[in-house]
Design a protein around this motif. Structure first.
Motif, PDB file in Angstrom:
ATOM      1  N   LEU A  82       0.831  -1.210   0.000  1.00 14.98           N
ATOM      2  CA  LEU A  82       0.000   0.000   0.000  1.00 14.98           C
ATOM      3  C   LEU A  82       0.862   1.255   0.000  1.00 14.98           C
ATOM      4  O   LEU A  82       0.584   2.217  -0.730  1.00 14.98           O
ATOM      5  CB  LEU A  82      -0.915   0.001   1.224  1.00 14.98           C
ATOM      6  CG  LEU A  82      -2.341  -0.518   1.023  1.00 14.98           C
ATOM      7  CD1 LEU A  82      -3.104  -0.488   2.331  1.00 14.98           C
ATOM      8  CD2 LEU A  82      -3.054   0.286  -0.041  1.00 14.98           C
ATOM      9  N   VAL A  83       1.906   1.262   0.840  1.00 14.21           N
ATOM     10  CA  VAL A  83       2.790   2.432   0.894  1.00 14.21           C
ATOM     11  C   VAL A  83       3.418   2.685  -0.473  1.00 14.21           C
ATOM     12  O   VAL A  83       3.473   3.833  -0.960  1.00 14.21           O
ATOM     13  CB  VAL A  83       3.874   2.220   1.975  1.00 14.21           C
ATOM     14  CG1 VAL A  83       4.933   3.315   1.891  1.00 14.21           C
ATOM     15  CG2 VAL A  83       3.244   2.198   3.356  1.00 14.21           C
ATOM     16  N   GLU A  84       3.902   1.623  -1.116  1.00 18.62           N
ATOM     17  CA  GLU A  84       4.516   1.771  -2.434  1.00 18.62           C
ATOM     18  C   GLU A  84       3.486   2.237  -3.468  1.00 18.62           C
ATOM     19  O   GLU A  84       3.778   3.078  -4.324  1.00 18.62           O
ATOM     20  CB  GLU A  84       5.123   0.436  -2.870  1.00 18.62           C
ATOM     21  CG  GLU A  84       6.367   0.048  -2.108  1.00 18.62           C
ATOM     22  CD  GLU A  84       7.526   0.989  -2.392  1.00 18.62           C
ATOM     23  OE1 GLU A  84       7.594   1.521  -3.525  1.00 18.62           O
ATOM     24  OE2 GLU A  84       8.353   1.209  -1.487  1.00 18.62           O
ATOM     25  N   ALA A  85       2.253   1.700  -3.390  1.00 15.57           N
ATOM     26  CA  ALA A  85       1.211   2.071  -4.353  1.00 15.57           C
ATOM     27  C   ALA A  85       0.857   3.545  -4.227  1.00 15.57           C
ATOM     28  O   ALA A  85       0.741   4.265  -5.232  1.00 15.57           O
ATOM     29  CB  ALA A  85      -0.024   1.201  -4.144  1.00 15.57           C
ATOM     30  N   VAL A  86       0.673   4.018  -2.993  1.00 16.30           N
ATOM     31  CA  VAL A  86       0.347   5.432  -2.792  1.00 16.30           C
ATOM     32  C   VAL A  86       1.510   6.325  -3.218  1.00 16.30           C
ATOM     33  O   VAL A  86       1.322   7.376  -3.837  1.00 16.30           O
ATOM     34  CB  VAL A  86      -0.042   5.692  -1.322  1.00 16.30           C
ATOM     35  CG1 VAL A  86      -0.250   7.183  -1.075  1.00 16.30           C
ATOM     36  CG2 VAL A  86      -1.303   4.918  -0.955  1.00 16.30           C
ATOM     37  N   ALA A  87       2.744   5.899  -2.895  1.00 21.34           N
ATOM     38  CA  ALA A  87       3.915   6.688  -3.286  1.00 21.34           C
ATOM     39  C   ALA A  87       4.031   6.811  -4.803  1.00 21.34           C
ATOM     40  O   ALA A  87       4.419   7.859  -5.324  1.00 21.34           O
ATOM     41  CB  ALA A  87       5.178   6.053  -2.703  1.00 21.34           C
ATOM     42  N   ASN A  88       3.674   5.728  -5.515  1.00 19.64           N
ATOM     43  CA  ASN A  88       3.799   5.739  -6.972  1.00 19.64           C
ATOM     44  C   ASN A  88       2.656   6.473  -7.667  1.00 19.64           C
ATOM     45  O   ASN A  88       2.840   7.018  -8.766  1.00 19.64           O
ATOM     46  CB  ASN A  88       3.859   4.302  -7.499  1.00 19.64           C
ATOM     47  CG  ASN A  88       5.142   3.601  -7.102  1.00 19.64           C
ATOM     48  OD1 ASN A  88       6.154   4.247  -6.879  1.00 19.64           O
ATOM     49  ND2 ASN A  88       5.085   2.276  -6.999  1.00 19.64           N
ATOM     50  N   THR A  89       1.469   6.479  -7.071  1.00 18.52           N
ATOM     51  CA  THR A  89       0.292   7.017  -7.770  1.00 18.52           C
ATOM     52  C   THR A  89      -0.169   8.372  -7.249  1.00 18.52           C
ATOM     53  O   THR A  89      -1.002   9.021  -7.895  1.00 18.52           O
ATOM     54  CB  THR A  89      -0.893   6.039  -7.653  1.00 18.52           C
ATOM     55  OG1 THR A  89      -1.220   5.850  -6.264  1.00 18.52           O
ATOM     56  CG2 THR A  89      -0.552   4.697  -8.270  1.00 18.52           C
ATOM     57  N   ALA A  90       0.320   8.813  -6.103  1.00 18.13           N
ATOM     58  CA  ALA A  90      -0.172  10.070  -5.530  1.00 18.13           C
ATOM     59  C   ALA A  90       0.053  11.249  -6.470  1.00 18.13           C
ATOM     60  O   ALA A  90      -0.850  12.065  -6.691  1.00 18.13           O
ATOM     61  CB  ALA A  90       0.493  10.329  -4.170  1.00 18.13           C
ATOM     62  N   THR A  91       1.259  11.342  -7.025  1.00 16.08           N
ATOM     63  CA  THR A  91       1.557  12.483  -7.898  1.00 16.08           C
ATOM     64  C   THR A  91       0.662  12.530  -9.128  1.00 16.08           C
ATOM     65  O   THR A  91       0.053  13.571  -9.409  1.00 16.08           O
ATOM     66  CB  THR A  91       3.037  12.471  -8.304  1.00 16.08           C
ATOM     67  OG1 THR A  91       3.845  12.573  -7.116  1.00 16.08           O
ATOM     68  CG2 THR A  91       3.349  13.639  -9.230  1.00 16.08           C
ATOM     69  N   PRO A  92       0.528  11.450  -9.907  1.00 19.02           N
ATOM     70  CA  PRO A  92      -0.379  11.533 -11.063  1.00 19.02           C
ATOM     71  C   PRO A  92      -1.836  11.758 -10.662  1.00 19.02           C
ATOM     72  O   PRO A  92      -2.562  12.480 -11.368  1.00 19.02           O
ATOM     73  CB  PRO A  92      -0.194  10.183 -11.770  1.00 19.02           C
ATOM     74  CG  PRO A  92       0.472   9.289 -10.784  1.00 19.02           C
ATOM     75  CD  PRO A  92       1.277  10.177  -9.902  1.00 19.02           C
ATOM     76  N   ILE A  93      -2.280  11.178  -9.550  1.00 18.47           N
ATOM     77  CA  ILE A  93      -3.666  11.399  -9.116  1.00 18.47           C
ATOM     78  C   ILE A  93      -3.883  12.868  -8.767  1.00 18.47           C
ATOM     79  O   ILE A  93      -4.897  13.475  -9.146  1.00 18.47           O
ATOM     80  CB  ILE A  93      -4.000  10.491  -7.916  1.00 18.47           C
ATOM     81  CG1 ILE A  93      -4.153   9.040  -8.376  1.00 18.47           C
ATOM     82  CG2 ILE A  93      -5.275  10.951  -7.219  1.00 18.47           C
ATOM     83  CD1 ILE A  93      -4.413   8.058  -7.251  1.00 18.47           C
ATOM     84  N   ILE A  94      -2.936  13.468  -8.057  1.00 19.92           N
ATOM     85  CA  ILE A  94      -3.076  14.875  -7.667  1.00 19.92           C
ATOM     86  C   ILE A  94      -3.063  15.781  -8.886  1.00 19.92           C
ATOM     87  O   ILE A  94      -3.898  16.692  -9.026  1.00 19.92           O
ATOM     88  CB  ILE A  94      -1.955  15.267  -6.682  1.00 19.92           C
ATOM     89  CG1 ILE A  94      -2.181  14.566  -5.337  1.00 19.92           C
ATOM     90  CG2 ILE A  94      -1.906  16.776  -6.486  1.00 19.92           C
ATOM     91  CD1 ILE A  94      -1.046  14.758  -4.350  1.00 19.92           C
ATOM     92  N   TYR A  95      -2.145  15.528  -9.820  1.00 23.41           N
ATOM     93  CA  TYR A  95      -2.046  16.413 -10.981  1.00 23.41           C
ATOM     94  C   TYR A  95      -3.232  16.259 -11.937  1.00 23.41           C
ATOM     95  O   TYR A  95      -3.719  17.249 -12.488  1.00 23.41           O
ATOM     96  CB  TYR A  95      -0.725  16.186 -11.719  1.00 23.41           C
ATOM     97  CG  TYR A  95       0.417  16.959 -11.109  1.00 23.41           C
ATOM     98  CD1 TYR A  95       0.510  18.332 -11.270  1.00 23.41           C
ATOM     99  CD2 TYR A  95       1.392  16.316 -10.359  1.00 23.41           C
ATOM    100  CE1 TYR A  95       1.550  19.045 -10.699  1.00 23.41           C
ATOM    101  CE2 TYR A  95       2.439  17.015  -9.786  1.00 23.41           C
ATOM    102  CZ  TYR A  95       2.509  18.397  -9.960  1.00 23.41           C
ATOM    103  OH  TYR A  95       3.533  19.095  -9.382  1.00 23.41           O
ATOM    104  N   THR A  96      -3.702  15.037 -12.137  1.00 28.90           N
ATOM    105  CA  THR A  96      -4.893  14.888 -12.986  1.00 28.90           C
ATOM    106  C   THR A  96      -6.100  15.532 -12.327  1.00 28.90           C
ATOM    107  O   THR A  96      -6.960  16.107 -13.007  1.00 28.90           O
ATOM    108  CB  THR A  96      -5.184  13.399 -13.255  1.00 28.90           C
ATOM    109  OG1 THR A  96      -5.265  12.693 -12.005  1.00 28.90           O
ATOM    110  CG2 THR A  96      -4.107  12.781 -14.112  1.00 28.90           C
TER     111      THR A  96
END
Length: 308
Positions: A82-96
């Motif tokens: 979960l930590v790795e998933a959030v770390a990898n996807t947080a930036t694209p989710i925030i920018y989109t």
């Protein structure tokens, strides 16, 4: 139902199906609550927001869960995955989310209140979906135990074959040239097609013809002189406002022009026109002195007295 089936095919486990749906439901509740708090009414325009929020929220969830299950398939514990998933996807989710929010807030420049409110409400919904995707969704997924959420060994399926085909169109100078020429021709064809678009808005067409309301509508629309109306707001730029006789003369010419208009196929469309001019003329006829055959006052004071 369509979202449910798509999530079922993709993840095959309850947590991968119901967590995204619950995410959208909570974001939708926050969005509707914010509308109530800001005093924004629910309109025919804002009716599209729940479906729009479904698309945004589910896309965020699918992105994060796909990375999460990839780390699970590597053998990592749930919390670490979960930590790795959030770390990898947080930036694209925030920018989109930010780009979508900015696009929706641009509706504030519209002249129609319902569209302005839809832009603000939609932006709030996307914001809630973004925050919940990075907080609520990982919290839900932390309860996942066992299984890799439908993760399968790498198989070249139909989607990957299609993507490989499109990638092949850009390989080699000859293919790139033909791809760009084809795109230019399609763009030209689309531009030509836009000139054939027609503006048409008739909410009556949304209701089935066999309903009693439609029968009553058509019955009243004919001999009754029409049941639909169009309102035109005229803003007076002169200091005398509506009291200016020149303004009333312009309203009279506009009324005559609207009444005289006839559709080439349907004939006259407007059966009657009413405005403040009717009040002024009726009052003037009642109060004018004997021998005065004028239809309305010719001075600012006369118009003001008539309206008073």
């Amino acid at each position: 139902l369509g979202m449910f089936l798509a999530l079922f095919i993709l993840f095959r486990q309850p947590m991968g199906i119901f967590a995204p749906l619950l995410l959208v439901g909570v974001a939708g509740a926050f969005m509707m609550g914010s509308m109530a708090a800001l005093g924004m009414p629910l309109t025919m325009v804002s009716n599209i927001l729940p479906a729009f929020l479904f698309c945004v929220g589910i896309c965020h969830a699918v992105h994060l869960i796909s990375v999460f299950r990839h780390h699970l398939a590597e053998g990592r514990p749930t919390d670490e995955a979960l930590v790795e998933a959030v770390a990898n996807t947080a930036t694209p989710i925030i920018y989109t989310s930010l780009t979508t929010i900015v696009g929706l807030l641009s509706f504030r420049f519209a002249t129609i209140d319902a569209i302005q409110e839809m832009g603000v409400t939609g932006a709030l919904g996307v914001f809630f979906a973004c925050v919940l995707s990075l907080t609520f969704l990982p919290a839900m997924l932390s309860f996942h135990r066992g299984g890799t959420l439908g993760h399968r060994a790498h198989v070249r399926d139909g989607i990957e074959r299609f993507l490989a085909f499109t990638l092949g169109l850009s390989r080699g100078q000859h293919r790139r040239r033909w791809a760009l020429v084809s795109l230019a021709l399609l763009g030209l064809l689309a531009a030509l097609g836009t000139h054939r678009a027609q503006v048409y808005h008739n909410p009556v067409d949304w209701i089935p013809e066999d309903t009693p309301f439609i029968a009553a509508f058509h019955k009243a629309d004919g001999p009754g002189g029409g049941v639909a109306n169009v309102q035109i707001l005229i803003e007076a730029e002169n200091p005398d406002g509506v009291y200016a006789p020149a303004l009333l003369d312009g309203v009279a010419r506009l009324s005559d022009h609207i009444t005289a208009y006839a559709d080439p196929n349907k004939g006259p469309l407007v059966r009657s026109v009413s405005s403040v001019l009717d009040l002024v003329e009726e009052t003037h006829r009642s109060l004018r002195p004997a021998g005065d055959r004028s239809t309305r006052p010719s001075t600012v004071a006369g118009v003001a007295q008539g309206l008073l």
